[in-house]
Design an enzyme around this catalytic site. Structure first.
Site, PDB file in Angstrom:
ATOM      1  N   ASP A  73       0.738  -1.267  -0.076  1.00  0.00           N
ATOM      2  CA  ASP A  73       0.072  -0.077  -0.123  1.00  0.00           C
ATOM      3  C   ASP A  73       1.004   1.357  -0.089  1.00  0.00           C
ATOM      4  O   ASP A  73       1.640   1.631   1.020  1.00  0.00           O
ATOM      5  CB  ASP A  73      -1.061   0.007   1.104  1.00  0.00           C
ATOM      6  CG  ASP A  73      -1.786   1.293   1.359  1.00  0.00           C
ATOM      7  OD1 ASP A  73      -3.108   1.141   0.540  1.00  0.00           O
ATOM      8  OD2 ASP A  73      -1.533   2.341   2.073  1.00  0.00           O
ATOM      9  N   LYS A  97      -2.460   5.925  -4.274  1.00  0.00           N
ATOM     10  CA  LYS A  97      -3.610   6.777  -4.072  1.00  0.00           C
ATOM     11  C   LYS A  97      -3.693   8.119  -4.721  1.00  0.00           C
ATOM     12  O   LYS A  97      -2.369   8.766  -4.646  1.00  0.00           O
ATOM     13  CB  LYS A  97      -4.172   6.749  -2.486  1.00  0.00           C
ATOM     14  CG  LYS A  97      -3.843   5.573  -1.768  1.00  0.00           C
ATOM     15  CD  LYS A  97      -4.442   5.696  -0.356  1.00  0.00           C
ATOM     16  CE  LYS A  97      -4.017   4.513   0.381  1.00  0.00           C
ATOM     17  NZ  LYS A  97      -2.638   4.384   0.842  1.00  0.00           N
ATOM     18  N   HIS A  99      -7.664   9.234  -1.899  1.00  0.00           N
ATOM     19  CA  HIS A  99      -7.000   9.097  -0.738  1.00  0.00           C
ATOM     20  C   HIS A  99      -8.079   9.658   0.360  1.00  0.00           C
ATOM     21  O   HIS A  99      -7.989   9.119   1.641  1.00  0.00           O
ATOM     22  CB  HIS A  99      -5.729   9.963  -0.660  1.00  0.00           C
ATOM     23  CG  HIS A  99      -4.687   9.270   0.383  1.00  0.00           C
ATOM     24  ND1 HIS A  99      -3.472   9.368   0.169  1.00  0.00           N
ATOM     25  CD2 HIS A  99      -4.864   9.026   1.675  1.00  0.00           C
ATOM     26  CE1 HIS A  99      -2.693   9.052   1.330  1.00  0.00           C
ATOM     27  NE2 HIS A  99      -3.783   8.657   2.224  1.00  0.00           N
TER      28      HIS A  99
HETATM   29  N1  LIG Z   1      -5.703   5.789   3.382  1.00  0.00           N
HETATM   30  C1  LIG Z   1      -5.368   6.641   4.548  1.00  0.00           C
HETATM   31  O1  LIG Z   1      -5.653   7.833   4.826  1.00  0.00           O
HETATM   32  C2  LIG Z   1      -4.213   6.064   5.332  1.00  0.00           C
HETATM   33  C3  LIG Z   1      -3.938   6.827   6.730  1.00  0.00           C
HETATM   34  C4  LIG Z   1      -3.161   6.239   7.527  1.00  0.00           C
HETATM   35  C5  LIG Z   1      -2.261   5.154   7.060  1.00  0.00           C
HETATM   36  N2  LIG Z   1      -2.697   4.380   6.146  1.00  0.00           N
HETATM   37  C6  LIG Z   1      -1.833   3.082   5.484  1.00  0.00           C
HETATM   38  O2  LIG Z   1      -1.871   2.218   6.737  1.00  0.00           O
HETATM   39  C7  LIG Z   1      -0.549   1.877   6.863  1.00  0.00           C
HETATM   40  C8  LIG Z   1      -0.348   1.450   8.235  1.00  0.00           C
HETATM   41  O3  LIG Z   1      -0.622   2.432   9.344  1.00  0.00           O
HETATM   42  P1  LIG Z   1       0.345   3.207  10.416  1.00  0.00           P
HETATM   43  O4  LIG Z   1       1.611   2.932   9.768  1.00  0.00           O
HETATM   44  O5  LIG Z   1      -0.195   4.639  10.606  1.00  0.00           O
HETATM   45  O6  LIG Z   1      -0.110   2.317  11.612  1.00  0.00           O
HETATM   46  P2  LIG Z   1       0.068   0.917  12.206  1.00  0.00           P
HETATM   47  O7  LIG Z   1       0.283   0.030  10.881  1.00  0.00           O
HETATM   48  O8  LIG Z   1      -1.188   0.680  12.866  1.00  0.00           O
HETATM   49  O9  LIG Z   1       1.225   1.119  13.378  1.00  0.00           O
HETATM   50  C9  LIG Z   1       2.537   1.101  12.941  1.00  0.00           C
HETATM   51  C10 LIG Z   1       3.219   1.118  14.224  1.00  0.00           C
HETATM   52  O10 LIG Z   1       3.315   0.143  15.023  1.00  0.00           O
HETATM   53  C11 LIG Z   1       4.614  -0.329  15.342  1.00  0.00           C
HETATM   54  N3  LIG Z   1       4.506  -1.941  15.156  1.00  0.00           N
HETATM   55  C12 LIG Z   1       4.228  -2.429  13.772  1.00  0.00           C
HETATM   56  N4  LIG Z   1       4.315  -3.801  14.329  1.00  0.00           N
HETATM   57  C13 LIG Z   1       4.659  -4.011  15.370  1.00  0.00           C
HETATM   58  C14 LIG Z   1       4.967  -5.167  16.195  1.00  0.00           C
HETATM   59  N5  LIG Z   1       4.590  -6.270  15.763  1.00  0.00           N
HETATM   60  N6  LIG Z   1       5.160  -4.893  17.525  1.00  0.00           N
HETATM   61  C15 LIG Z   1       5.272  -3.684  18.028  1.00  0.00           C
HETATM   62  N7  LIG Z   1       5.212  -2.332  17.338  1.00  0.00           N
HETATM   63  C16 LIG Z   1       4.821  -2.615  15.941  1.00  0.00           C
HETATM   64  C17 LIG Z   1       5.260   0.530  14.131  1.00  0.00           C
HETATM   65  O11 LIG Z   1       6.700   0.809  14.904  1.00  0.00           O
HETATM   66  P3  LIG Z   1       8.311  -0.015  14.282  1.00  0.00           P
HETATM   67  O12 LIG Z   1       8.394   0.590  13.194  1.00  0.00           O
HETATM   68  O13 LIG Z   1       9.011   0.564  15.428  1.00  0.00           O
HETATM   69  O14 LIG Z   1       7.950  -1.241  14.505  1.00  0.00           O
HETATM   70  C18 LIG Z   1       4.815   1.775  14.085  1.00  0.00           C
HETATM   71  O15 LIG Z   1       5.064   2.613  14.776  1.00  0.00           O
HETATM   72  C19 LIG Z   1       0.383   3.092   6.563  1.00  0.00           C
HETATM   73  O16 LIG Z   1       1.824   2.801   6.472  1.00  0.00           O
HETATM   74  C20 LIG Z   1      -0.254   3.316   5.237  1.00  0.00           C
HETATM   75  O17 LIG Z   1       0.108   2.628   4.193  1.00  0.00           O
HETATM   76  C21 LIG Z   1      -3.631   4.787   5.133  1.00  0.00           C
END
Ligand SMILES: NC(=O)c1ccc[n+]([C@@H]2O[C@H](COP(=O)([O-])OP(=O)(O)OC[C@H]3O[C@@H](n4cnc5c(N)ncnc54)[C@H](OP(=O)(O)O)[C@@H]3O)[C@@H](O)[C@H]2O)c1
Length: 279
Positions: free
Chosen positions: A47, A77, A110
């Site tokens: 993504d 997006k 997006h």
């Molecule tokens: N469409 C939209 O508007 C939108 C908005 C937000 C996000 N997104 C998409 O969703 C994806 C994921 O969201 P996100 O990155 O904001 O949040 P997330 O995946 O909910 O959380 C990521 C965080 O969790 C930690 N983490 C991941 N796996 C872990 C594990 N197994 N144990 C402990 N900590 C862990 C990571 O830190 P470390 O790096 O230190 O592991 C990072 O700080 C984004 O990358 C993006 O592609 C889309």
């Protein structure tokens, strides 16, 4: 192409793999190494977005992986600032150039933009699909009313709704609406951007099952027929987050996790960007 896209929990060709790798890191940019680690761990769904700046790294990791283009389900997006027709088409061209691919598997709006009529950018979205630049199209961050307007105004079928979803955020109504319209729900911030990790209920279930909190939260989504796109910068966590296909939460565990929803659970909430608000 059928109107519906299916969610894949195995290696079914053409379907949307249920666990994808998110590349919208909040800090530090996205490294080619992180995307490469995801592909090595088995992820076949990536993504990205024009806005993230991660498209060049994603494209480079895909090429270096030696995988065939058709083996990877690639999403990008178009930002809310680029929803007017000429801007929209330019954004799609820029995404394909940055990724160095001929098409994406899924092109999403997006965020909605309250200043632009949804009908206008649904035409631009459908055009990208008709030109073969996207196999599937969909929207992100739409509330139910806007989703239904988009479905009614888009000349091509929308197949995905991407929205924030994790145990602290109740999305039951939005999920029901997506299901009613035959859309696959893709959960972003599936780990609540890290907020879930101190949770005692999740910790208890994780300990009892010999799993991590991240795995429990992701499995909870999968068992609702929801795809998830977790991000991590660390290869061991990237692999851990993909390793969620060999256990099943009980009904009682599912209910205990669902009960964790909070009124202030939302983590991605840019003010005023969703016409009419979230509900
Ligand atoms: N469409 C939209 O508007 C939108 C908005 C937000 C996000 N997104 C998409 O969703 C994806 C994921 O969201 P996100 O990155 O904001 O949040 P997330 O995946 O909910 O959380 C990521 C965080 O969790 C930690 N983490 C991941 N796996 C872990 C594990 N197994 N144990 C402990 N900590 C862990 C990571 O830190 P470390 O790096 O230190 O592991 C990072 O700080 C984004 O990358 C993006 O592609 C889309």
């Amino acid at each position: 192409m059928t109107a519906r896209a299916s969610l894949s929990f195995s290696k079914e060709k053409g379907a949307i793999p249920a666990i994808g790798f998110g590349t919208g890191a909040m800090t530090g940019g996205m490294s080619v190494e992180a995307v490469a680690a995801a592909l090595k761990a088995g992820y076949r769904h990536i993504d990205t977005a024009r806005k993230y700046g991660s498209e060049p790294a994603v494209g480079e990791a895909m090429r270096a992986s030696g995988l065939k283009r058709e083996d990877i389900f690639l999403t990008t997006k178009v930002s809310h600032e680029s929803l007017r027709p000429a801007d929209f088409a330019r954004s799609v061209d820029e995404s394909l150039a940055a990724l160095k691919v001929d098409y994406v598997d899924l092109l999403l709006v997006h965020w909605p933009n309250p200043q632009i009529d949804v009908a206008e950018y649904m035409l631009a979205l459908a055009k990208a699909k008709r030109e073969g630049l996207a196999r599937h199209i969909g929207v992100a961050n739409f509330n139910i009313a806007l989703l239904e307007q988009a479905i009614a105004r888009c000349p091509e079928p929308l197949v995905v709704l991407q929205a924030e979803y994790h145990p602290y955020l109740d999305q039951s109504k939005l999920l029901a609406a997506a299901c009613r319209h035959g859309l696959v729900f893709v959960a972003y911030c599936p780990l609540g951007r890290g907020r879930l990790f101190g949770d005692p209920v999740l910790a208890g279930i994780a300990q009892a099952r010999g799993r991590s909190i991240a795995q429990i939260a992701l499995r909870w989504l999968l068992q609702q027929n929801v795809a998830a796109i977790p991000f991590s910068s660390k290869p061991e966590r990237i692999a851990e987050n993909f390793n969620v296909f060999d256990f099943t939460l009980s009904e009682a565990e599912m209910s205990r996790i669902s009960a964790l929803k909070r009124a202030d659970g939302r983590v991605a909430n840019p003010a005023g960007r969703v016409p009419g608000g979230w509900d």
